[in-house]
Write a protein that holds these residues in place. Structure first.
Motif, mmCIF file in Angstrom:
data_model
loop_
_atom_site.group_PDB
_atom_site.id
_atom_site.type_symbol
_atom_site.label_atom_id
_atom_site.label_comp_id
_atom_site.label_asym_id
_atom_site.label_seq_id
_atom_site.Cartn_x
_atom_site.Cartn_y
_atom_site.Cartn_z
ATOM 1 N N GLY A 39 0.813 -1.218 0.000
ATOM 2 C CA GLY A 39 0.000 0.000 0.000
ATOM 3 C C GLY A 39 0.845 1.265 0.000
ATOM 4 O O GLY A 39 0.516 2.253 -0.664
ATOM 5 N N ILE A 40 1.955 1.222 0.730
ATOM 6 C CA ILE A 40 2.848 2.389 0.778
ATOM 7 C C ILE A 40 3.485 2.607 -0.593
ATOM 8 O O ILE A 40 3.513 3.733 -1.110
ATOM 9 N N LEU A 41 3.993 1.536 -1.209
ATOM 10 C CA LEU A 41 4.590 1.659 -2.537
ATOM 11 C C LEU A 41 3.550 2.028 -3.587
ATOM 12 O O LEU A 41 3.815 2.844 -4.472
ATOM 13 N N GLY A 42 2.370 1.446 -3.479
ATOM 14 C CA GLY A 42 1.288 1.791 -4.406
ATOM 15 C C GLY A 42 0.922 3.254 -4.324
ATOM 16 O O GLY A 42 0.642 3.902 -5.338
ATOM 17 N N GLY A 43 0.947 3.813 -3.118
ATOM 18 C CA GLY A 43 0.666 5.233 -2.939
ATOM 19 C C GLY A 43 1.734 6.127 -3.543
ATOM 20 O O GLY A 43 1.456 7.257 -3.950
ATOM 21 N N LEU A 44 2.959 5.647 -3.614
ATOM 22 C CA LEU A 44 4.017 6.407 -4.285
ATOM 23 C C LEU A 44 3.769 6.462 -5.786
ATOM 24 O O LEU A 44 4.051 7.469 -6.434
ATOM 25 N N ILE A 45 3.234 5.397 -6.327
ATOM 26 C CA ILE A 45 2.961 5.353 -7.760
ATOM 27 C C ILE A 45 1.742 6.218 -8.093
ATOM 28 O O ILE A 45 1.732 6.943 -9.085
ATOM 29 N N ASP A 46 0.708 6.164 -7.246
ATOM 30 C CA ASP A 46 -0.521 6.930 -7.480
ATOM 31 C C ASP A 46 -0.328 8.429 -7.267
ATOM 32 O O ASP A 46 -1.075 9.225 -7.811
ATOM 33 N N ARG A 47 0.642 8.787 -6.437
ATOM 34 C CA ARG A 47 0.966 10.192 -6.145
ATOM 35 C C ARG A 47 -0.225 10.975 -5.593
ATOM 36 O O ARG A 47 -0.632 11.986 -6.138
ATOM 37 N N THR A 48 -0.780 10.518 -4.502
ATOM 38 C CA THR A 48 -1.851 11.236 -3.830
ATOM 39 C C THR A 48 -1.259 12.488 -3.180
ATOM 40 O O THR A 48 -0.257 12.391 -2.469
ATOM 41 N N PRO A 49 -1.852 13.651 -3.412
ATOM 42 C CA PRO A 49 -1.299 14.882 -2.825
ATOM 43 C C PRO A 49 -1.208 14.798 -1.304
ATOM 44 O O PRO A 49 -2.126 14.333 -0.630
ATOM 45 N N GLY A 50 -0.071 15.232 -0.757
ATOM 46 C CA GLY A 50 0.146 15.223 0.681
ATOM 47 C C GLY A 50 0.573 13.885 1.257
ATOM 48 O O GLY A 50 0.805 13.775 2.452
ATOM 49 N N GLU A 51 0.660 12.871 0.426
ATOM 50 C CA GLU A 51 0.990 11.522 0.883
ATOM 51 C C GLU A 51 2.396 11.083 0.475
ATOM 52 O O GLU A 51 2.874 10.056 0.936
ATOM 53 N N THR A 52 3.034 11.816 -0.394
ATOM 54 C CA THR A 52 4.297 11.375 -0.969
ATOM 55 C C THR A 52 5.445 11.393 0.036
ATOM 56 O O THR A 52 6.256 10.469 0.073
ATOM 57 N N GLY A 53 5.527 12.420 0.862
ATOM 58 C CA GLY A 53 6.665 12.592 1.767
ATOM 59 C C GLY A 53 6.880 11.432 2.721
ATOM 60 O O GLY A 53 7.975 10.860 2.783
ATOM 61 N N TRP A 54 5.853 11.069 3.467
ATOM 62 C CA TRP A 54 6.032 10.004 4.451
ATOM 63 C C TRP A 54 6.226 8.653 3.768
ATOM 64 O O TRP A 54 6.966 7.802 4.264
ATOM 65 N N ARG A 55 5.571 8.452 2.622
ATOM 66 C CA ARG A 55 5.741 7.190 1.894
ATOM 67 C C ARG A 55 7.167 7.057 1.364
ATOM 68 O O ARG A 55 7.766 5.985 1.426
ATOM 69 N N LEU A 56 7.713 8.159 0.861
ATOM 70 C CA LEU A 56 9.083 8.146 0.369
ATOM 71 C C LEU A 56 10.061 7.912 1.515
ATOM 72 O O LEU A 56 11.000 7.122 1.384
ATOM 73 N N ALA A 57 9.834 8.558 2.647
ATOM 74 C CA ALA A 57 10.706 8.371 3.813
ATOM 75 C C ALA A 57 10.662 6.922 4.296
ATOM 76 O O ALA A 57 11.702 6.338 4.629
ATOM 77 N N PHE A 58 9.489 6.332 4.339
ATOM 78 C CA PHE A 58 9.342 4.938 4.768
ATOM 79 C C PHE A 58 10.096 4.005 3.824
ATOM 80 O O PHE A 58 10.846 3.128 4.254
ATOM 81 N N THR A 59 9.910 4.223 2.521
ATOM 82 C CA THR A 59 10.573 3.378 1.521
ATOM 83 C C THR A 59 12.085 3.546 1.575
ATOM 84 O O THR A 59 12.828 2.561 1.500
ATOM 85 N N LEU A 60 12.557 4.770 1.704
ATOM 86 C CA LEU A 60 14.002 5.001 1.825
ATOM 87 C C LEU A 60 14.564 4.332 3.073
ATOM 88 O O LEU A 60 15.670 3.811 3.056
#
Length: 144
Positions: A39-60
């Protein structure tokens, strides 16, 4: 059955489990989000506004964790006994399974079970059952 005592590491396994539990609890408490990797990676692909930062930090964090470990110890040797077509097929099957199962093992097995989700219990039982069956077929029926 014998135990390989040199590979039996209950303290590090317990510490890792505690760290995963604390991290998922903090993500839920502080962000209101479930720590399901698909779900976190899927949200990075979908690019929901306001959701990218924490998802990118988690993945990194997932990617940089092993690099940080190298500062203190050597990573265990990794041995993969499969060719590239098998790895690609396995990856695609896992991806398809996470879509049909509405989540992955981390989302259902760690976060869903801790929230007493019946759907996550069924999904986790299915993941584990499929894994057991696959190992049995590959090792005992195919002789690999």
């Amino acid at each position: 059955m014998t135990i390989d005592w040199s590979a039996f590491t209950p303290i590090s396994a317990l510490a890792g489990g505690v760290l995963i539990g604390v991290a998922t609890a903090l993500l839920l408490a502080l962000n209101g989000r479930i720590a399901g990797i698909s779900g976190i990676l899927g949200g990075l692909i979908d690019r929901t506004p306001g959701e990218t930062g924490w998802r990118l930090a988690f993945t990194l964090g997932l990617l940089l964790g092993p690099a940080a470990w190298l500062l203190f110890a050597a990573l265990p040797a990794i041995e993969i006994r499969a060719d590239y077509p098998m790895l690609v097929a396995a990856g695609l099957l896992v991806g398809i399974g996470t879509r049909y199962g509405s989540g992955c093992t981390s989302g259902h097995g760690v976060c869903g079970l801790s929230r007493l989700s019946p759907r996550s219990l069924v999904a986790t039982l299915m993941f584990m059952g499929a894994g057991f069956a696959t190992v049995f077929v590959v090792r005992h029926l195919l002789g690999a």
